[in-house]
Enzyme design. Sequence first.
Site, PDB file in Angstrom:
ATOM      1  CB  CYS A 138      -1.292   0.376   1.097  1.00 23.00           C
ATOM      2  SG  CYS A 138      -1.789   0.895   1.287  1.00 23.00           S
ATOM      3  CB  CYS A 141      -0.656   2.659   4.206  1.00 25.15           C
ATOM      4  SG  CYS A 141      -1.909   1.924   3.169  1.00 25.15           S
ATOM      5  CG  ASP A 142       3.262   1.216   4.192  1.00 23.02           C
ATOM      6  OD1 ASP A 142       2.558   1.624   5.554  1.00 23.02           O
ATOM      7  OD2 ASP A 142       3.166   0.083   4.057  1.00 23.02           O
TER       8      ASP A 142
END
Length: 311
Positions: A138, A141-142
């Site tokens: 992701c 997300c990261d």
Amino acid sequence: LDIMGQNRYDVLIIGSGPAGLGAAIYAVRAGLRTAVIDRSPVSGGQVLTTYEVDNYLGFPGLSGSELSDKFRMHADNLGVSFITADVQGVENAASEKIVHTAEGDFVANAVILATGASHSKLGVPGEEKLSGMGVSYCATCDGAFFRNRTVAVVGGGDVAVEDAVFLAGICKKVYLIHRRDKLRAADSLQKKLLSLENVEVIWNSEVKEIAGEDIVEGVSVYNNVSKTQSSLAVNGVFIAVGIVPNTKMFQGMVEMDEKGYILADETCVTSQKGIFAAGDIRKKTMRQIITAVADGANAVYSVQNYFMEQA
Ligand code: NDP
């Protein structure tokens, strides 16, 4: 089961992505006692982790989380009930359907399965060991963990190209590693990608291993045209090689294809009476937000037909 009937519904929808929420607003507006069950309290499914959604009619340029918020707000405003519970299976009893969850059972006259899909694994050495230690599925997300660093994105679809574009804005250098000489992603995304100076596409190449002791240090790559092996030093690897349906808990209950997608056409009718499948979990050609939302509406129409047949 509670005898007071709080756990009884006309229709239970499993999954709160676009298909589930689309179904929910149609069901509530049709006067059906409706609840959406999801293991996550945050609605949106795969949309949540999409950086920018540019092809959902009427909302150009919204982030995935902004669009998810709008979907959820729409459902909340219409009075949809939400239950946070991990669904373990659905039982097709004589006239009612029982949804088994870790938090107890819920009963309905009809069930719409809308649990969507999740990312596929690459299946190479190092992937599992270094997951969360530089291996991610992701980018939104990261990505921030890799500011000014060098990363690789694996894949050639919409998600891979979107991730590479997003990461190019954060990272020093982004390699996009694709196994063929053509990207599958939409033209508009490809143009955006190829205009970026800090992105390098590594064509005809397969990642064979992700290297690193406790943290990602590089990838070894095999060029399937020149038949040569090489290694690239990277701090992170973002894997975007497609999706698998979240249907394990429904196996044996409804008919599926060999990949686990539920067999149902656009009416969303499955092999089990009173059980419907909407969105990415259904065998279909276009897995998009707009087609998932459309499935939600179609599924509720089919639920209403089913109730009429039963009456
Ligand atoms: P896709 O299935 O579209 O693409 C997967 C990519 O991964 C392909 O390029 C494929 O290569 C590659 N791949 C698959 N397996 C491997 C492997 N073992 N090793 C190396 N490469 C591999 O999946 P996405 O996750 O990109 O997208 C999922 C769905 O969501 C699609 O329908 C997509 O259109 C949709 N989507 C739409 C968006 C939008 O419209 N804005 C945004 C995000 C997703 P190959 O091409 O050679 O098969």
